[in-house]
Structures are given as structure tokens and as C-alpha cells.
Design an enzyme around this catalytic site. Structure first.
Site, PDB file in Angstrom:
ATOM      1  N   LYS A 111       0.846  -1.214   0.000  1.00  0.00           N
ATOM      2  CA  LYS A 111       0.000   0.000   0.000  1.00  0.00           C
ATOM      3  C   LYS A 111       0.875   1.256   0.000  1.00  0.00           C
ATOM      4  O   LYS A 111       0.500   2.278  -0.588  1.00  0.00           O
ATOM      5  CB  LYS A 111      -0.928   0.023   1.214  1.00  0.00           C
ATOM      6  CG  LYS A 111      -1.918  -1.118   1.237  1.00  0.00           C
ATOM      7  CD  LYS A 111      -3.280  -0.711   0.715  1.00  0.00           C
ATOM      8  CE  LYS A 111      -4.069  -1.961   0.393  1.00  0.00           C
ATOM      9  NZ  LYS A 111      -5.394  -1.850   0.001  1.00  0.00           N
ATOM     10  N   LYS A 192      -3.105 -10.829  -7.258  1.00  0.00           N
ATOM     11  CA  LYS A 192      -4.427 -11.243  -6.752  1.00  0.00           C
ATOM     12  C   LYS A 192      -5.497 -10.259  -7.240  1.00  0.00           C
ATOM     13  O   LYS A 192      -5.207  -9.075  -7.471  1.00  0.00           O
ATOM     14  CB  LYS A 192      -4.418 -11.334  -5.223  1.00  0.00           C
ATOM     15  CG  LYS A 192      -4.341 -10.008  -4.504  1.00  0.00           C
ATOM     16  CD  LYS A 192      -4.940 -10.075  -3.093  1.00  0.00           C
ATOM     17  CE  LYS A 192      -5.139  -8.658  -2.573  1.00  0.00           C
ATOM     18  NZ  LYS A 192      -6.100  -8.448  -1.554  1.00  0.00           N
ATOM     19  N   LYS A 195      -9.562  -4.675  -5.666  1.00  0.00           N
ATOM     20  CA  LYS A 195     -10.410  -3.521  -5.993  1.00  0.00           C
ATOM     21  C   LYS A 195      -9.587  -2.397  -6.613  1.00  0.00           C
ATOM     22  O   LYS A 195     -10.042  -1.660  -7.464  1.00  0.00           O
ATOM     23  CB  LYS A 195     -11.061  -2.978  -4.718  1.00  0.00           C
ATOM     24  CG  LYS A 195     -12.338  -3.676  -4.325  1.00  0.00           C
ATOM     25  CD  LYS A 195     -12.855  -3.115  -2.997  1.00  0.00           C
ATOM     26  CE  LYS A 195     -12.999  -4.206  -1.968  1.00  0.00           C
ATOM     27  NZ  LYS A 195     -13.008  -3.801  -0.599  1.00  0.00           N
TER      28      LYS A 195
HETATM   29  N1  AQP Z   1      -8.147 -11.925  -4.696  1.00  0.00           N
HETATM   30  C1  AQP Z   1      -8.654 -12.387  -3.561  1.00  0.00           C
HETATM   31  N2  AQP Z   1      -8.801 -13.718  -3.386  1.00  0.00           N
HETATM   32  C2  AQP Z   1      -9.341 -14.200  -2.238  1.00  0.00           C
HETATM   33  N3  AQP Z   1      -9.759 -13.414  -1.203  1.00  0.00           N
HETATM   34  C3  AQP Z   1      -9.627 -12.080  -1.328  1.00  0.00           C
HETATM   35  N4  AQP Z   1      -9.935 -11.035  -0.519  1.00  0.00           N
HETATM   36  C4  AQP Z   1      -9.603  -9.876  -1.130  1.00  0.00           C
HETATM   37  N5  AQP Z   1      -9.068 -10.133  -2.342  1.00  0.00           N
HETATM   38  C5  AQP Z   1      -9.068 -11.489  -2.505  1.00  0.00           C
HETATM   39  C6  AQP Z   1     -10.545 -11.185   0.808  1.00  0.00           C
HETATM   40  O1  AQP Z   1     -11.705 -10.362   0.848  1.00  0.00           O
HETATM   41  C7  AQP Z   1     -11.929  -9.928   2.195  1.00  0.00           C
HETATM   42  C8  AQP Z   1     -12.333  -8.476   2.255  1.00  0.00           C
HETATM   43  O2  AQP Z   1     -11.316  -7.676   1.732  1.00  0.00           O
HETATM   44  P1  AQP Z   1     -11.216  -6.089   2.006  1.00  0.00           P
HETATM   45  O3  AQP Z   1     -12.469  -5.392   1.735  1.00  0.00           O
HETATM   46  O4  AQP Z   1     -10.565  -5.861   3.312  1.00  0.00           O
HETATM   47  O5  AQP Z   1     -10.302  -5.617   0.900  1.00  0.00           O
HETATM   48  P2  AQP Z   1      -8.942  -6.087   0.471  1.00  0.00           P
HETATM   49  O6  AQP Z   1      -8.446  -7.339   1.072  1.00  0.00           O
HETATM   50  O7  AQP Z   1      -8.043  -4.943   0.660  1.00  0.00           O
HETATM   51  O8  AQP Z   1      -9.412  -6.345  -1.007  1.00  0.00           O
HETATM   52  P3  AQP Z   1      -8.759  -5.749  -2.252  1.00  0.00           P
HETATM   53  O9  AQP Z   1      -9.660  -5.963  -3.397  1.00  0.00           O
HETATM   54  O10 AQP Z   1      -7.384  -6.289  -2.354  1.00  0.00           O
HETATM   55  O11 AQP Z   1      -8.761  -4.175  -1.964  1.00  0.00           O
HETATM   56  P4  AQP Z   1      -7.617  -3.161  -2.306  1.00  0.00           P
HETATM   57  O12 AQP Z   1      -7.350  -3.288  -3.764  1.00  0.00           O
HETATM   58  O13 AQP Z   1      -8.222  -1.836  -1.929  1.00  0.00           O
HETATM   59  O14 AQP Z   1      -6.438  -3.531  -1.478  1.00  0.00           O
HETATM   60  C9  AQP Z   1     -10.658 -10.258   2.971  1.00  0.00           C
HETATM   61  O15 AQP Z   1     -10.909 -11.397   3.782  1.00  0.00           O
HETATM   62  C10 AQP Z   1      -9.654 -10.605   1.906  1.00  0.00           C
HETATM   63  O16 AQP Z   1      -8.741 -11.597   2.354  1.00  0.00           O
END
Ligand code: AQP
Length: 326
Positions: A111, A192, A195
Site C-alpha cells: 500500500k 491477486k 479492488k
Molecule cells: N483476490 C482475492 N482472493 C481471495 N480473497 C480475497 N480477498 C480480497 N481479495 C481477494 C478477501 O476479501 C476480504 C475483504 O477484503 P477487504 O475489503 O478488506 O479488501 P482487500 O483485502 O483490501 O481487497 P482488495 O480488493 O485487495 O482491496 P484493495 O485493492 O483496496 O487492497 C478479505 O478477507 C480478503 O482476504
């Protein structure tokens, strides 16, 4: 019932990775555990965001949880910032968290690269708030995607440090619960699904939009023409088939790819139909919920009251342990 906690950030539409790695698992677990699911808005403000759309994003996430099958009668749903004990416990836990442990966190490193103009203390101490989210409910389990394992490990470490420092066993060390597909790769096949990267399929997309995205998704780069044979082992779309398609469909695509009997587009069409079968009912249910914000707000308020009661009970004990019991 044993208790579990999990959450997602209101940072935009949930994607297939969030669903397969986390929410799908939550829906199954809500029948077996005392489930607490949060909309972690305090985590979401560690990166730049538009405060004008925050309310909408919070409500949108609550609707998505429910559209995915989370039942407010079974699980508690609430907004993190409405239960003040999270931030109180976070401060206390920050006094037993070694900086060395925080320095190892790969999410912070990623990040910090992505948001190099805004590397703030909240982004750095994110895992301490996450530890507080879990420990304030003394949750035993945390269903998350693979990317969050390191944060659950540091939560255990923080609970251990607290217990050791104050000679107690008050805070239990939680365990992660991982599902099949705990790490869904993005359409690019390089990282992975995320978002913040343009490599995702959103839970609000229709069949046409899913197929359009799949058309551009990475496959075996050595397979250029349909008549070339391909290698499913290195094809990201085949990894998706293992999660979304039946065994029969997997064999059809794998054998057909090796012998050039089936093209990538046909394999993607099978995948598209299977993904749409998951997403369509969620999308339609969410459209229904969009008509009734008051219903959603009621659920969240009720959830916050129930969660505040549990969290306060934990904090009475924590304050006592710290000597704040005048
Ligand atoms: N690619 C993924 N595969 C499996 N699990 C995933 N999670 C996120 N991406 C994957 C799981 O989703 C849950 C909620 O996630 P979050 O809202 O906390 O966001 P995050 O993990 O930060 O998701 P992103 O999409 O990766 O957001 P950005 O791009 O903003 O960093 C968690 O349990 C996570 O493990």
C-alpha cells in the site's frame, strides 16, 4: 457457539475474489458459529477517499453482504466506527505491539508503494486496529482470504504480548479459516484480484460485461492461434475453472486445450456461464435491496448495539487488567 469475526472495507464494489475468498465462506459459517461481520470504515480511511460517497459505499456493502446470503437474524452486521471500543482497544494494543512486527507487513509495503504520496500512521498501524477488531470480541476464528494470513498471525502475536505483559490469558489467540479459492488471481494473471487494480470482476456485473472482461483475460501466452496446443497448468483461466467449473468441464477444457480441440474463447464461455450463475442472483437481490435503505440502516443499528454490548464486556476486563478500575 464459538465466535468468529470478519469484515471488508467499504472501498467500492466487492469482487469475485472477495466473494470466493471470504463472503461465500461467511454464508456457510453463519449456521455453525456466532458470527460478527463488520463494515470496516475506519480501515477504509487509511487511503485517500471521497467522504461524499462514503455513506453510499457503506450501505452498498451492507446490501451486498445480505444479497450474498448473510442473514441478519443469524449474524450480527455492523459498522466498525459505531462501536467505539475498537479504537480504545487498538490504542492499548499499540503499546504492546513491537515495531519490528509491523515493519514486516507486506500489505503495508504494497500500500505504501501504491499510495506513496500518503504514507500515514493509520496505514502503518492498520494491523493493530485489525487485531483490536478481532480481540474486542474474543473471536476464536477469522474467515479471510490468503492475503490476510499475515495480519491474523500478528493478531496472535499481539494477544500473546498482551497476555504475557499483564500475566493473564484474557485475550484468546484467533485462527484463520481459509476457503477453497482463498487467493483468486486477477484477470491479468499477475497479481491477486484487487479492488484497486483493474483486474477484477465485480459482483454487480452482468453476463455481457463478465464475458467482455474474460475475453481480455490472460491465458497461456505461448498459445497464439486456436490450432496451437496449450498448457492448462500455466493458464490463469484454467486455475479459475478449478474453482468455478465442474470436473467434467475442467477435463473438457484441459484435454481440449492440450490437443487444440477447444479454443480459449470456448473455455471462457463455459467459465462465464458458471460465474454468472453465482453473480446474477446476488446482483438481482441487491437491486431489490437498493429500494429500501431504511431496512438496511435498522439492521446496522441493531448490529452495532449488540456488538457494543459484547465489546464493552471485554473492555471492562481489559481496563481492570490495566489497573484502570477506580
Ligand atoms: N483476490 C482475492 N482472493 C481471495 N480473497 C480475497 N480477498 C480480497 N481479495 C481477494 C478477501 O476479501 C476480504 C475483504 O477484503 P477487504 O475489503 O478488506 O479488501 P482487500 O483485502 O483490501 O481487497 P482488495 O480488493 O485487495 O482491496 P484493495 O485493492 O483496496 O487492497 C478479505 O478477507 C480478503 O482476504
Amino acid at each position: 457457539m464459538k465466535r468468529l469475526f470478519s469484515g471488508a472495507q467499504p472501498t467500492g464494489t466487492l469482487h469475485l475474489g472477495n466473494y470466493i475468498g471470504a463472503i461465500k465462506n461467511w454464508v456457510e459459517l453463519q449456521n455453525k458459529y456466532d458470527c460478527i461481520f463488520s463494515i470496516v470504515d475506519l480501515h477504509a480511511i487509511t487511503i485517500e477517499y471521497n467522504q461524499k460517497s462514503m455513506r453510499e459505499k457503506i450501505l452498498d456493502l451492507a446490501k451486498t453482504y445480505i444479497a450474498c446470503g448473510i442473514e441478519p437474524d443469524k449474524a450480527k452486521l455492523f459498522i466498525q466506527s459505531q462501536v467505539k471500543q475498537h479504537t480504545e482497544l487498538m490504542w492499548i494494543l499499540s503499546t504492546v505491539t513491537p515495531l519490528g512486527e509491523l515493519n514486516r507487513m507486506t500489505q503495508f509495503k504494497d500500500k505504501a508503494k501504491q499510495h506513496s504520496h500518503n504514507i500515514n500512521l493509520g496505514l502503518y498501524s492498520y494491523p493493530v486496529l485489525q487485531a483490536a477488531d478481532i480481540l474486542v470480541y474474543k473471536a476464536e476464528f477469522v474467515p479471510v482470504g490468503e492475503d490476510q494470513i499475515q495480519h491474523i498471525e500478528i493478531t496472535r502475536e499481539i494477544a500473546r504480548k498482551f497476555n504475557f505483559r499483564f500475566n493473564t490469558d484474557y485475550l484468546p489467540e484467533p485462527k484463520e479459516l481459509l476457503s477453497k479459492g482463498a487467493r483468486l488471481m486477477g484477470l491479468d494473471g499477475d497479481s491477486k484480484m484487487s479492488k484497486s487494480k483493474n483486474n477484477f470482476i465485480g459482483l454487480d456485473e452482468d453476463e455481457k460485461s463478465i464475458m467482455n472482461k474474460l475475453r481480455g483475460a490472460k491465458t497461456d501466452p505461448a498459445r497464439i492461434k486456436r490450432t496451437d496446443s496449450g498448457n492448462p497448468k500455466i493458464c490463469n483461466m484454467f486455475a479459475w475453472h478449478k474453482i468455478f467449473s465442474s470436473e467434467e468441464e475442467q477435463n473438457k477444457c484441459s484435454d481440449g486445450c492440450k490437443t487444440a480441440q477447444i479454443g480459449c474463447v470456448d473455455c471462457k464461455k463455459i467459465l462465464c456461464a458458471n460465474i454468472n450463475k453465482i453473480i446474477e442472483p446476488i446482483r438481482l437481490k441487491k437491486q431489490e435491496l437498493d429500494k429500501d435503505n431504511d431496512y438496511i440502516i435498522d439492521i446496522l443499528k441493531n448490529g452495532a448495539v449488540k456488538c457494543s454490548n459484547i465489546a464493552e464486556e471485554t473492555m471492562i476486563g481489559v481496563r481492570d487488567i490495566l489497573g484502570f478500575n477506580i
